[in-house]
Design a protein around this motif. Structure first.
Motif, short mmCIF file in Angstrom:
data_model
loop_
_atom_site.label_atom_id
_atom_site.label_comp_id
_atom_site.label_asym_id
_atom_site.label_seq_id
_atom_site.Cartn_x
_atom_site.Cartn_y
_atom_site.Cartn_z
N LEU A 330 -8.31 -0.19 25.38
CA LEU A 330 -8.04 -1.50 24.76
C LEU A 330 -8.93 -2.59 25.34
O LEU A 330 -8.52 -3.74 25.48
CB LEU A 330 -6.57 -1.89 24.91
CG LEU A 330 -5.54 -0.94 24.28
CD1 LEU A 330 -4.12 -1.44 24.56
CD2 LEU A 330 -5.75 -0.80 22.79
N ALA A 331 -10.15 -2.21 25.72
CA ALA A 331 -11.13 -3.16 26.27
C ALA A 331 -10.63 -3.80 27.57
O ALA A 331 -11.17 -4.81 28.01
CB ALA A 331 -11.49 -4.24 25.25
N SER A 333 -7.80 -5.23 27.85
CA SER A 333 -6.96 -6.39 27.54
C SER A 333 -5.53 -6.12 28.01
O SER A 333 -5.15 -4.99 28.25
CB SER A 333 -6.97 -6.67 26.04
OG SER A 333 -6.46 -5.56 25.35
N PRO A 363 -10.61 -9.39 28.97
CA PRO A 363 -11.07 -10.17 27.82
C PRO A 363 -9.98 -11.04 27.21
O PRO A 363 -10.27 -11.89 26.37
CB PRO A 363 -11.50 -9.09 26.82
CG PRO A 363 -10.62 -7.93 27.13
CD PRO A 363 -10.35 -7.98 28.62
N GLY A 364 -8.72 -10.80 27.57
CA GLY A 364 -7.64 -11.61 27.01
C GLY A 364 -6.37 -10.80 26.85
O GLY A 364 -6.32 -9.63 27.23
N PHE A 365 -5.34 -11.45 26.29
CA PHE A 365 -4.17 -10.71 25.86
C PHE A 365 -4.52 -10.04 24.55
O PHE A 365 -5.28 -10.60 23.75
CB PHE A 365 -2.97 -11.64 25.69
CG PHE A 365 -2.34 -12.05 26.99
CD1 PHE A 365 -1.54 -11.15 27.71
CD2 PHE A 365 -2.53 -13.32 27.52
CE1 PHE A 365 -0.96 -11.52 28.91
CE2 PHE A 365 -1.96 -13.68 28.73
CZ PHE A 365 -1.17 -12.77 29.43
N LEU A 366 -4.01 -8.86 24.31
CA LEU A 366 -4.32 -8.12 23.08
C LEU A 366 -3.78 -8.89 21.87
O LEU A 366 -2.59 -9.13 21.78
CB LEU A 366 -3.70 -6.73 23.15
CG LEU A 366 -3.97 -5.80 21.98
CD1 LEU A 366 -5.45 -5.50 21.85
CD2 LEU A 366 -3.19 -4.50 22.14
N PRO A 367 -4.68 -9.29 20.94
CA PRO A 367 -4.19 -10.07 19.80
C PRO A 367 -3.55 -9.17 18.75
O PRO A 367 -3.82 -7.97 18.70
CB PRO A 367 -5.47 -10.72 19.25
CG PRO A 367 -6.61 -9.95 19.82
CD PRO A 367 -6.12 -9.07 20.92
N GLN A 370 1.53 -6.98 15.93
CA GLN A 370 2.32 -5.96 16.61
C GLN A 370 2.69 -6.40 18.03
O GLN A 370 3.84 -6.27 18.45
CB GLN A 370 1.49 -4.67 16.64
CG GLN A 370 2.28 -3.46 17.04
CD GLN A 370 1.37 -2.32 17.50
OE1 GLN A 370 0.19 -2.53 17.82
NE2 GLN A 370 1.90 -1.12 17.53
#
Lengths: 515, 71
Positions: A330-331, A333, A363-367, A370
């Protein structure tokens, strides 16, 4: 009868208990499992087991229980040593009354947990039981309730480790769930609250024990299991290994183990391990193994929420807890499960004086819808909270990037990091370049003659401003820059300064962790 | 029974590392996606043979979309 005769009868009885029932023992062996006594023997240092209540038996009389009672009541409990340090242990004995939990059985377990807490020594529970002995009625649920109470009271006082080495089903499954670490054995261990028979009856669904609560389910999907062992032997060895990283109780420092690995060792091959190009993923486990003493890293929950890595290692002999983003999944994230996984581990480390080493590349929180529906706000809050709450030494290394809120959730200075160190080619920003430029220069881009060219131009300006370590260093976001090949030695030097850390917090009854 | 390889998150297919008929080991990379400005490796959940690949490079996918099947 005199002393001699009584002694002989005692000897006979004890001999019989130790021998077990030959038929049931053979069945256990056929399933590839060790017996309760064999397990205790393998778990503990040789000849250190001090058994308690070996001859305790059920006092129940209903439903013919008076004829079925057996000395020990299906569980072996006592003290012993692991790596020379005392522990309390209980092992449910599947060969006696199917290891079913009666009230005597439960009282023995409660006593072991209480003893561990009072003596300030770790508790190890080996579960292998057919479930509650329903013939004993309310007495059983009452006694199991006492186990939950003792587990809860002991939480954070001494390490509690549970190994599921057979069935651990029904309400009894909540006892390991109240402990700190849960190990399972592939193929032979199962945990669930309602079994296949009840599920079939109530909802008409056919499901096997393995599909319902086998080691794969709990190590990959539910996140209940911290470690999956191939067999009993590996499971017991891993408990010994786990304890080698942990103090006996919350007031003691973790043991220091000299591995012979030099504290001045430089890391070689960093460029291949962690590519300079932000787009390229890598396996952060390779970097962790380069950093810790002797490459010895005990990863926990390796197959659950794989976008974050947690586990135990040592730096110059000192145990540390390591939390790292894993770009392979998931990169790297943060999603709801990863936040939950890391938050629980951080609190475990803080409870038992393990400094926290965080490797940030997020890279961030998973957008996505879901994640929002799964409660990323609620779970992400746990992670922020856990870092802020922890008073152990906290050192964070920003490897490549850290954006927005996810950066804070990987322990920046504001969130309580004692040292926040940055590798040279780092990018710390409120968000990634493209997203930021599209917001800040929205109108300018739209109104320009060549929007794409303007966008590229603005992105270049943005990158010049925020790429690299200088902005973070000048704004005291980072304490210092760090040469990647010196990551191990600088972490050790920092830790050496921080080990005496004491931090008082506001007085209150207790916090409200956003669970 | 075939085992599904699904997209871990929303993104774009970058390249295929395996073709139909190739054997894969558990955890071996089947294809590479791009998401959140990064390459995302999608690995085989089980060992077996690639029975079917349902996407091609450049294609956009949603989370949980079926990408390939392993038998």
């Amino acid at each position: 009868m005199g002393r001699k005769e009584y002694q002989e009868r005692l000897n006979e009885l004890e001999q019989k208990v130790r021998g077990g029932e030959p038929g049931a023992t053979r069945k256990q062996q056929d399933e590839g499992k060790l017996t309760a006594r064999e397990r205790i023997q393998r778990l503990l240092d040789p000849n250190t087991f001090l058994e308690e209540f070996m001859l305790a038996q059920s006092q129940a009389t209903d439903f013919g229980m008076a004829q079925k009672r057996q000395p020990g009541d299906g569980v072996v409990t006592g003290y012993g040593k692991i790596g020379g340090r005392p522990v309390c242990v209980f092992a449910q004995d599947r060969t006696l009354l199917a290891g079913a939990v009666g009230s005597t059985h439960a009282e023995k377990i409660s006593h072991a947990i209480r003893s561990a807490r009072q003596q300030g020594i770790p508790l190890i529970g080996l579960y292998d039981s057919a479930g509650a002995r329903i013939q004993e009625g309310l007495d059983v649920t009452k006694a199991i309730g006492s186990i939950f109470f003792e587990n809860s009271l002991t939480s954070g006082v001494v390490p509690q480790i549970s190994a599921i080495m057979g069935p651990c089903i029904g309400v009894a499954a909540y006892s390991p769930a109240l402990t700190d670490l849960v190990l399972m054995v592939q193929g032979s261990s199962h945990m669930f609250i309602t079994g296949p028979a009840v599920i079939k009856e109530v909802v008409g669904e056919e499901i096997t024990m393995e599909e319902l609560g086998g080691s794969r389910i709990h190590s990959e999907i539910s996140g209940v299991a911290d470690y999956t062992a191939r067999d009993d032997s590996e499971c017991l060895q891993t408990i010994r290994r786990l304890l080698s990283f942990l103090p006996s109780n919350f007031e003691a420092p973790p043991p220091r183990v000299d591995s012979g690995d030099s504290p001045n060792r430089l890391l070689t091959g960093i460029e291949e391990t962690v590519p300079d190009d932000f787009r390229r993923a890598y396996n952060v486990l390779d970097l962790i193994r380069m950093i810790v003493d002797g490459g010895d890293f005990l990863e926990l929950k390796p197959k659950f929420a794989r976008n974050v890595v947690i586990g135990l290692g040592r730096l110059d002999g000192h145990s540390v807890g390591i939390i790292a983003n894993q770009p392979m999944f998931l990169a790297g994230s943060l999603d709801a499960d990863a936040s939950d996984k890391a938050a629980r581990f951080i609190r475990f480390c803080d409870a038992f004086n393990l400094p926290l080493i965080t490797l940030m590349d997020v890279p961030g929180f998973l957008p996505g819808k879901q994640q929002e529906q799964k409660g990323i706000i609620r779970h992400g809050a746990k992670l922020l909270y856990a870092y802020a709450e922890a008073t152990v030494p906290k050192i964070t290394v920003a490897l490549r990037k850290g954006y927005g809120g996810a950066k804070l959730a990987m322990c920046t200075r504001e969130m309580g990091a004692d040292r926040f160190l940055v590798w040279p080619a780092v990018e710390l920003a409120v968000m990634g370049g493209e997203g930021a430029v599209n917001v800040i220069f929205k109108r300018e881009i739209e109104q320009s003659e060549d929007p794409e060219k303007t966008r590229q131009q603005k992105m270049k300006e943005y990158a010049e401003k925020f790429s690299g370590p200088f902005d973070a260093l000048s704004k005291q976001v980072a304490n210092a820059a760090l040469r990647p090949d010196q990551t191990r030695c600088e972490l050790i030097r920092s830790l050496d300064m921080l080990l005496g850390k004491k931090e008082e917090r506001p007085r209150k009854k207790h916090s409200l962790m956003p669970v | 029974m075939a085992t599904s390889v699904t997209a871990p998150m929303v993104g774009k297919i970058l390249k295929l590392e395996k073709q139909v008929g190739d054997t894969v080991q558990e955890d071996e990379v089947v294809l590479v996606m791009e998401a959140m400005k990064m390459e995302i490796f999608v690995s085989a959940p089980v060992s077996g043979t690639i029975k079917n690949i349902l996407v091609e490079p450049g294609q956009s996918v949603q989370a949980d979309d079926l990408l390939a099947e392993i038998e």
